[in-house]
Design an enzyme around this catalytic site. Sequence first.
Site, PDB file in Angstrom:
ATOM      1  CB  SER A 572     -47.859  32.967 -14.393  1.00 23.42           C
ATOM      2  OG  SER A 572     -47.731  32.675 -13.459  1.00 23.42           O
ATOM      3  CG  ASP A 658     -44.865  37.372  -8.067  1.00 25.59           C
ATOM      4  OD1 ASP A 658     -45.824  36.735  -7.438  1.00 25.59           O
ATOM      5  OD2 ASP A 658     -44.614  37.294  -9.450  1.00 25.59           O
ATOM      6  CG  HIS A 693     -48.030  36.660 -10.170  1.00 23.01           C
ATOM      7  ND1 HIS A 693     -47.186  36.207 -10.382  1.00 23.01           N
ATOM      8  CD2 HIS A 693     -48.889  36.652 -11.163  1.00 23.01           C
ATOM      9  CE1 HIS A 693     -46.727  35.228 -11.549  1.00 23.01           C
ATOM     10  NE2 HIS A 693     -48.429  35.070 -11.615  1.00 23.01           N
TER      11      HIS A 693
END
Length: 730
Positions: A572, A658, A693
């Site tokens: 991320s 995501d 995600h």
Amino acid sequence: MSGTEGVTVSDQQVPARTSVPPVAKKVRTERTHHGDTFVDEYEWLRDKENQEVIDYLEAQNLHTEAHTGHLDELSEQIFAEIKSRVKETDMSVPSRRGRYWYYARTQEGKQYGIRCRCPISGDDDWTPPTIGDEVPGEEITLDANVLAEGADFFSLGAYSISDDGNWLVYGVDTVGDERYTLRFKNLRTGELLDDEIPGTAGGAVWSLDARHVFYPTVDEAWRPDTVWRHDIGAGTEDVKVFHEPDERYWVGIGTTHSDKYLVIGVGSKITSEAYILDSADPTGEFRSIAPRVEGVEYNVEHLIIDGEGYFAFVHNDIRDGAKSENFAVDIAPVRDPAARRVLIGHSADVRIEDLDAFGDYLVLSYRAGGIPQLSIADLRTVDGIPSADDFVQVSFDQELYSVALAGNPEWATPRLRIAYGSFVEPAELLELDVATGERTLLKRQPVLGGYDPADYRQSREWATAADGTRIPLSVIRRADVTGPAPLLLYGYGSYESSLDPAFSASRLSMLDRGVVVVFAHVRGGGELGRYWYENGKTLSKKNTFTDFVDAARYLIDTGWTTPDQMVAEGGSAGGLLMGAVANLAPELFHGILASVPFVDALNSILDPSLPLTVIEWDEWGDPLHNADVYEYMKSYTPYENVAARPYPPILALASLHDTRVLFTEAAKWVAKLQELSTSEHPILLKTEMSAGHGGVSGRYKDVRGYARGPGDEAPRARAPAWLCRTPRRA
């Protein structure tokens, strides 16, 4: 790698598995801001409704399989190892709430947990029952395996039981986009109501009358912005009780620990506000407990001292106008919330994070020296309002460890449960008698196969940045491993998130093969307090990247590893770190793993129509309206700084659904890397086509994904389910 080689993906032609990378077509797209024009030839990959984009992702998946297929046997071996360490049929320690003990089960072969409860024997029963294969009076409140049948992806969002124990509201996401459908279950009859609320943001809480549920929804940019009230079974339209129009702010709903007040929390990255409503008056109006002030953050808790109600504020604003960088605690009577006075003052060495109130205790959560800590004030021994001196630290002997409250849903609990663990010690659930200090072990995370913590070592070392700043490193290894050795260096460094000590049974497969695992606690995280975060964000963001590079050089210079043995990992915002590091110092790493990487950051932050962009301006800066921020971000964002240089092997992992970091960021980055890299090392992209995600769902899928490696599970590190709080707050 040359952009003139490979298989062109066009006209919906998907190539077979091949070691030659697919070549994405180039479509000239210009982006102009502040007098600067950037030509983006892969922006067309943003459209996942375009079949050609899907074909490209699938072709990249085949290309990745071609390069990693020879690892299948090793992957299966590691999967079997990890699985063999896990007690597949297990259960949590029951937590008392109302008339029931609540707990969760896992069963061998099943992907998801099963939520259960059994009745308590009496009001004075605070000793959890021993849970076996058969439990008298056991009820299954929710079996996620049943809900997940037929779904490629499954995530449970809200799980909240009414105070009377009769009703359950839960949320389900079967796509991975973090949009949940709420359902309502009558726990007395097992009946599901016809009430169904799609598109919620995940949380839900009950009013005291067990008739009303409050939940948030999102706007077109997927920002939680509105709170609604639902009247169970009434068949009436839901009532909008709060809306936040400012695009910088998120909205959430919860309760105080006492359950006396419903709390709507509103917050940007740097400013917050709380609105409260008496839980016994669910149709009343929420009111602000303290008006928002730009740059001031606070949260609120309710406590009762000598029969009088108070609000406690954990905040970063001192009453004389000076900013409290590491936060302080104020207290004020409920009858006059503005009449605040200091309970615990600001300290340059202690970052206060939270205050939890119980009937007899106040528990302060904070970090000092980079380590999470707890201190407790016993209200039974204090005359009136306690002072900072009345808080007693819960201490442990290890150099590196984590401690936190765990599983304390009841306000009137006579003892407190705390979770403890380290990088080498499996997590423990302890029950603390505050008066005597006695600790009772309720459960230790089971690790099958004869695990002995004495076979492993954890230590804190310090690298030095170019500006003289000392960077903490956590080093984990087998006791018999010395350098130079294969080494995994993991980093994150954003949002004030900290990489705290936590045990990982999966990590043992690396450690037992002689791999040293190191966490670099770079600036932008929160390990060393608020200033550590402030010096790794906005116009100081490059410190995050250079700290990681300096940490890598330290590990090489001190003999822990060599560039031919070191792999870097981040996910991320940590994936942005990986992309920046690949551009800054590719020669230091034998490989780089970037999970759901935020590598096209400038393009995303420039577009306020994308999910969550405006909220992110407080973290990264606002390049849309500020030329200095634009120039600074453009100087480090990975995608725009890919150049003709010898990159190491890189694996990027993305998820099609995501909503936090769009799949297109990894897809564009990899396309450009494959075009420009001057080395022969593979640049690979793996996109999960039915995930969000957090990656794939289900515990066996999660373990299998880890087994395919390389990498540590830190990006998704979670406490064992039996440490989780149940089932009080959303």
